[in-house]
Design an enzyme around this catalytic site. Structure first.
Site, PDB file in Angstrom:
ATOM      1  N   GLY A   1       6.543  -0.041   4.162  1.00  0.00           N
ATOM      2  CA  GLY A   1       5.279  -0.333   3.495  1.00  0.00           C
ATOM      3  C   GLY A   1       5.529  -0.693   2.046  1.00  0.00           C
ATOM      4  O   GLY A   1       6.560  -1.277   1.700  1.00  0.00           O
ATOM      5  N   GLU A   2       4.569  -0.391   1.196  1.00  0.00           N
ATOM      6  CA  GLU A   2       4.665  -0.629  -0.257  1.00  0.00           C
ATOM      7  C   GLU A   2       4.617  -2.100  -0.636  1.00  0.00           C
ATOM      8  O   GLU A   2       4.672  -2.448  -1.808  1.00  0.00           O
ATOM      9  CB  GLU A   2       5.955  -0.028  -0.853  1.00  0.00           C
ATOM     10  CG  GLU A   2       6.128   1.459  -0.657  1.00  0.00           C
ATOM     11  CD  GLU A   2       7.432   1.989  -1.252  1.00  0.00           C
ATOM     12  OE1 GLU A   2       8.175   1.204  -1.897  1.00  0.00           O
ATOM     13  OE2 GLU A   2       7.705   3.191  -1.076  1.00  0.00           O
ATOM     14  N   GLY A   3       4.564  -3.008   0.348  1.00  0.00           N
ATOM     15  CA  GLY A   3       4.698  -4.428   0.057  1.00  0.00           C
ATOM     16  C   GLY A   3       6.140  -4.887   0.103  1.00  0.00           C
ATOM     17  O   GLY A   3       6.453  -6.018  -0.288  1.00  0.00           O
TER      18      GLY A   3
ATOM     19  N   GLU B   1       0.825  -1.207   0.000  1.00  0.00           N
ATOM     20  CA  GLU B   1       0.000   0.000   0.000  1.00  0.00           C
ATOM     21  C   GLU B   1       0.864   1.265   0.000  1.00  0.00           C
ATOM     22  O   GLU B   1       2.041   1.249   0.324  1.00  0.00           O
ATOM     23  CB  GLU B   1      -0.921   0.020   1.223  1.00  0.00           C
ATOM     24  CG  GLU B   1      -0.306  -0.432   2.538  1.00  0.00           C
ATOM     25  CD  GLU B   1       0.904   0.361   3.004  1.00  0.00           C
ATOM     26  OE1 GLU B   1       0.848   1.601   2.919  1.00  0.00           O
ATOM     27  OE2 GLU B   1       1.903  -0.238   3.436  1.00  0.00           O
TER      28      GLU B   1
END
Length: 337
Positions: free
Chosen positions: A304-306, A163
């Protein structure tokens, strides 16, 4: 095949009726593991991972050939209360960075041999401030769930969802507090790096939001009242992967909060998921403990971001490669004692 998400009842029904793993493949994979040229248990968790993966893929000797990483982006009305060290405009700017291949997740997905997709969800229309009203209407929640649901490639054999959304550790903390109880301070961290005053303000916001929506209902209702579009989209993608028997590697705190909403709504909704890592966001370890997920990695990541989930793809790939590629004692002509 995925049913069309026409309403939230369809989503709930799909979760309840989701298929389990293939018991025959699971047993055959376990049997094969016992015949490989190594002492029993010598590869530790890699053995358990490979057997688990085989069960979900319905193949006793599987391969990981088509991993998919999906990043969802959303903006949050609650950021107007000063819960983040960065302005919400950064969400749009980072989506452009993803699309141009310049972010950390782009490099990690490439290193893992994964395709990467980015879905921005109405960035010009933030969710509502959950301290005054539900973050989303039912229609908005359904739309976000549907975005994630439809983003999963049916031909993928492994999924990581990530995300981007300035301020989204605040709704994640509120979701965790609403689901698991305790004080807001137990679940609220510094996110992108707020100072002590910022942390106190963020904790106040979480406290007020959880109190306002104390009677929300199950995990999906809590997601609607306290979550965000990108968080709901992650939940939709994780659920779709379950229907398609695609194993999932969970990312960090925000992804785990999304997953926790599914687990609350339907027992066993996360049986197809493992935790890729434990992030440096303080409450992530507690969420994983509540979910019964032991992280594969603990490297102090808090991006974050995966990113943590993508980094763990190669761990799972290695586990499956050993399981499927190693010779048995009989094949190698080695005495097994």
């Amino acid at each position: 095949m995925l049913p069309e998400l026409i309403d939230l009842k369809t989503f709930r029904d799909a979760l309840t009726r989701a298929p389990g793993l293939d018991e025959t493949a699971l047993q055959e994979a376990a049997d094969r593991n016992g015949q490989l040229t190594k002492p029993p248990g010598a590869l530790g968790r890699l053995e358990d991972l490979a057997i688990w993966y085989a069960g979900w893929r319905g193949d006793a000797r599987p391969q990981v050939a088509a991993p998919q990483v999906i990043v969802f982006a959303g903006n949050h009305g609650v950021t107007a209360q000063g819960v983040s060290a960065f302005p919400s405009e950064v969400t749009v700017q980072m989506v452009m960075n993803f699309e141009h291949g310049g972010a950390a997740i782009n490099q990690l997905a490439k290193a893992a041999g994964a395709t990467m997709d980015v879905h921005a969800l109405e960035l010009d229309r933030p969710t509502a401030d959950f301290t005054t009203e539900p973050a989303m209407t039912e229609a908005e929640l359904l739309s976000a769930l549907r975005t994630g649901w439809n983003a999963v490639d049916p031909d993928a054999d492994l999924l990581v969802v990530g995300e981007m959304g300035i301020g989204n550790t605040t709704p994640a903390a509120a979701i965790a507090c609403a689901l698991f109880g305790g004080d807001a301070a137990d679940w609220t961290g510094r996110g992108t790096g707020v100072d002590d005053a910022g942390l106190a303000n963020k904790t106040r916001v979480v406290t007020e939001g959880v109190a306002l929506h104390a009677n929300a209902g199950d995990g999906l209702d809590i997601l609607r009242c306290l979550g965000g579009r990108e968080i709901a989209a992650m939940a939709g993608a994780i659920a779709a992967a379950r229907i398609l028997r695609i194993p999932v590697i969970l990312d960090g705190f925000i992804c785990s909060a999304a997953a926790a909403c599914l687990a609350d709504a339907s027992s066993g909704a996360l049986d197809h998921a493992v935790a890729g890592h434990q992030s440096a966001e303080g409450a992530h370890g507690a969420v994983l403990e509540k979910l019964g997920k032991k992280p594969l990695l603990n490297l102090g990541l808090r991006l974050g971001e995966g990113s943590g989930g993508a980094l763990a793809i190669n761990i799972l790939k290695s586990a499956v490669a050993c399981h499927s590629g190693m010779a048995s004692f009989a094949e190698a002509g080695v005495s097994d004692g």
